[in-house]
Scaffold this active site. Structure first.
Site, PDB file in Angstrom:
ATOM      1  N   ASP A 182       0.766  -0.806   0.278  1.00 45.39           N
ATOM      2  CA  ASP A 182       0.127   0.216  -0.044  1.00 45.39           C
ATOM      3  C   ASP A 182       1.113   1.407  -0.538  1.00 45.39           C
ATOM      4  OD1 ASP A 182      -1.813   1.543  -0.047  1.00 45.39           O
ATOM      5  OD2 ASP A 182      -2.856   1.062   2.145  1.00 45.39           O
ATOM      6  N   HIS A 195      -8.840  -0.906  -8.652  1.00 48.39           N
ATOM      7  CA  HIS A 195      -8.388   0.142  -7.959  1.00 48.39           C
ATOM      8  C   HIS A 195      -7.473   1.366  -8.759  1.00 48.39           C
ATOM      9  CE1 HIS A 195      -8.855   1.865  -3.602  1.00 48.39           C
ATOM     10  NE2 HIS A 195      -7.136   1.983  -3.833  1.00 48.39           N
TER      11      HIS A 195
END
Length: 327
Positions: free
Chosen positions: A156, A229
């Protein structure tokens, strides 16, 4: 002013550019309606730097820092002459399948360090100083998970800006000179359905995220029928310029309670960038083709704040005292 010339702006920003940490606390509070509560809360804000030094001096290598952001309603209570141009309350987003809710919050404290005990000690003393002036709305302790992965197993924050691109993306510049050096903050607390996610084959997980799982390589899905995403969270303006935000997301969880989540926190020079990103995720691009990650990750909070530069923070206590004194 060009994006790259941002660093010529004279400001004294909060520690938004602090490196990603091993531990973090996200503390959201509301401030009582009484004048004394306003004075107490603003006094604590003015003393944040001293408190960071007091606690952080115990281990300077742990790099303790704290950023505070103010919500629109709290900002208006101070009756300051001006407010950041884009500051507004978080608006719920109702997509065809999923909804991003709006939840209350006057202040957020984003506490970071390489040691969890320093985050704990800082929060403990801060809450003592705030006392009965506030009500805790949400409190999340985050941790670094392996090589900066979320609990879904993917790295992330790969696309975070670095170097001079960081302030150009995360800090307000000359377009709003009174608040130069500040940053818009949007937070959402997501809880993951880990059991359902585990049933999704890895190639499909990678298609949903837009990166490979093991080596974190970006997947080109420009021609794919459904955007990932990664692609939905990429914002390009009408002139073809890509606008980045600074993410400092953290995993959190309580396995005994079957709670597994990601605390999303995004810092941006322009609030509209994060707003457009969320619209694309929940509404879809094209409409209806929403972010499939939302089938497994549910937001439970949604709040917008503004983290002003240090001189503005120092002026808050004076503004609150004027408020308490009355006309």
């Amino acid at each position: 002013m060009s994006e790259k010339s941002w660093d010529r702006v004279p400001i004294d920003a909060q520690s938004i550019d602090a490196p990603l940490s091993r531990a973090a606390v996200f503390l959201v509070v509301t401030v009582g309606a009484e004048p004394d509560a306003l004075v107490t809360a603003c006094g604590a804000l003015a003393g944040l730097d001293d408190l960071v030094k007091t606690v952080g001096f115990r281990d300077l290598s742990a790099r303790l820092s704290c950023i505070v952001g103010l919500g629109r309603d709290f900002w208006d209570r101070l009756r300051l002459d001006e407010r950041p141009r884009e500051l507004k309350t978080f608006a719920p987003i109702h997509g065809p399948v999923h909804t991003a809710p709006a939840t209350p919050g006057d202040l957020i404290f984003h506490i970071r360090a390489e040691r969890e005990d320093l985050c704990f000690e800082f929060e403990r003393i801060l809450l003592d100083k705030l006392g009965a002036s506030i009500t805790v709305i949400d409190e999340v302790s985050g941790f670094r998970y392996f090589d900066a992965r979320d609990l879904l197993g993917f790295v992330d924050g790969t696309a975070n800006p670095t170097g001079l691109d960081l302030p150009a993306s995360a800090l307000v510049g000359n377009e709003d000179p009174v608040f130069a050096g500040g940053s818009y903050i949007v937070v959402q607390k997501y809880l993951h359905d880990m059991a359902s996610w585990a049933k999704v084959p890895t190639p499909m997980q990678e298609e949903i995220i837009g990166r490979t799982k093991i080596d974190n390589i970006e997947i080109d899905d420009d021609e794919a029928p459904r955007k990932s995403h990664k692609s939905l969270a990429t914002i390009v303006d009408a002139d073809g310029n890509e606008h980045d935000i600074l993410r400092d997301n953290m995993p959190f969880g309580r396995p005994g309670q079957r709670e597994f989540g990601t605390y999303f926190i995004g810092y941006s020079r322009y609030l509209w960038v994060i707003e457009k990103m969320l619209q694309r995720m929940y509404i879809g691009d094209p409409p209806g083709a929403y972010d499939r990650l939302l089938d497994f990750s549910t937001p439970h909070t949604g709040i917008t704040f503004f983290a002003p530069a240090r001189p503005t923070l120092e002026a808050l206590a004076q503004a609150a005292q004027r408020q308490a004194a009355g006309p």
